[in-house]
Design a protein around this motif. Sequence first.
Motif, PDB file in Angstrom:
ATOM      1  N   ASP A  34       0.445  -1.600   0.689  1.00 17.45           N
ATOM      2  CA  ASP A  34      -0.012  -0.310  -0.250  1.00 17.45           C
ATOM      3  C   ASP A  34       0.380   0.871   0.046  1.00 17.45           C
ATOM      4  O   ASP A  34       1.895   1.350  -0.276  1.00 17.45           O
ATOM      5  CB  ASP A  34      -1.464   0.183   1.458  1.00 17.45           C
TER       6      ASP A  34
ATOM      7  N   PRO B  98      -1.361  -0.151  -7.764  1.00 22.23           N
ATOM      8  CA  PRO B  98      -2.427  -0.345  -7.016  1.00 22.23           C
ATOM      9  C   PRO B  98      -3.235  -1.222  -7.628  1.00 22.23           C
ATOM     10  O   PRO B  98      -3.933  -0.502  -8.472  1.00 22.23           O
ATOM     11  CB  PRO B  98      -2.418   0.803  -6.075  1.00 22.23           C
TER      12      PRO B  98
ATOM     13  N   ASN C 155      -4.957  -3.716  -1.675  1.00 22.14           N
ATOM     14  CA  ASN C 155      -2.763  -3.635  -2.858  1.00 22.14           C
ATOM     15  C   ASN C 155      -1.702  -4.386  -1.766  1.00 22.14           C
ATOM     16  O   ASN C 155      -1.058  -4.199  -3.068  1.00 22.14           O
ATOM     17  CB  ASN C 155      -3.084  -2.379  -2.280  1.00 22.14           C
TER      18      ASN C 155
END
Length: 329
Positions: free
Chosen positions: A193, A240, A253
């Motif tokens: 992320d 992502p 993600n």
Amino acid sequence: MYRHKQKHSQVEPEQLDRWLVSYADYMTLMFALFVVLYAMAIVKEEQYSVLADSLTRMFEKPEQSGTGVPGQSVLATPTAQSEFDLYGSSLEQAKGPDLVADATRLSDVSERLLGSPLQSVEQQLTKALANLLEQGLAKLQQDQNWLTIELSSGLLFASGSATATQSARTLLTEITRVINPINNFIRVRGYTDDEPINNELFSSNWELSVSRATSVLRLLEQLGTAPQRLAIEGYGQYYPFEQNDSAEGRAANRKVVIAISRYGYQPPTSSENSDTTSRTEDAGVLQRQLEKVSQQDGSIKVIALPGGGIRITTREDNPDVVPPEQQEP
């Protein structure tokens, strides 16, 4: 006696040649018509030839193989574009030849050969990962060139760690039962992320994604996957799958993707092995010479030349001074 005087009237001769005028007009019109038709035939002669060849191929069967009307055809030639055309999309086990490719040409798509069909691999993985697929912890996707296995990082690693857990080994054991018998190339891709990370182990998400992909690759190698088929890719937070504005999106993600290529690995032949061995020996000789020079005369220096390029030397002279033999004309 009265005598009638005979009146003589001059008779005009009959025009017997009047039909020639109409005939000449008719011939002129016919000539013009054939000139136009001939001009049209010249313009479309090539198209008519192609059409005639195509119709002949369709309606006339050659007496023996290798005969027939040669020439360009307007009909599309059926050619296989991928293994989908070769093996179909049915639920039955795909059958066909196992085509492989040289690992040194992995980046050159036009030079690679097909490996095992991805349809068969996907069917086997669907059975092996059925429970995880139902819970949404794993995902299978296939396009023209890749079959991807998306695995949540929570199944493989602790938070902020790149050390694989025992659950990761159990999961990858099931996956290797399917991917080890085939010869397709495999790329392990790491994703994170956008939450920044900076600790004593990882200075960025990029390093974390690469380390996690490396851990999965090492497990695959320990479980019997040929290392020549494996490669690592780290994408960090830059590709992502979901928006990072929520906890669910950030969790989606954080994952590791095992991508199986449609192309396969072929072990090098004996001639390629000899060439590789020769190049390795030459490189080893050069390395030993450089080490010998370095041990005798001091450290080896790499100097950037003003006109471009580099020069390797062990001399202690001014590196900015370029010898006359190396100066540009």
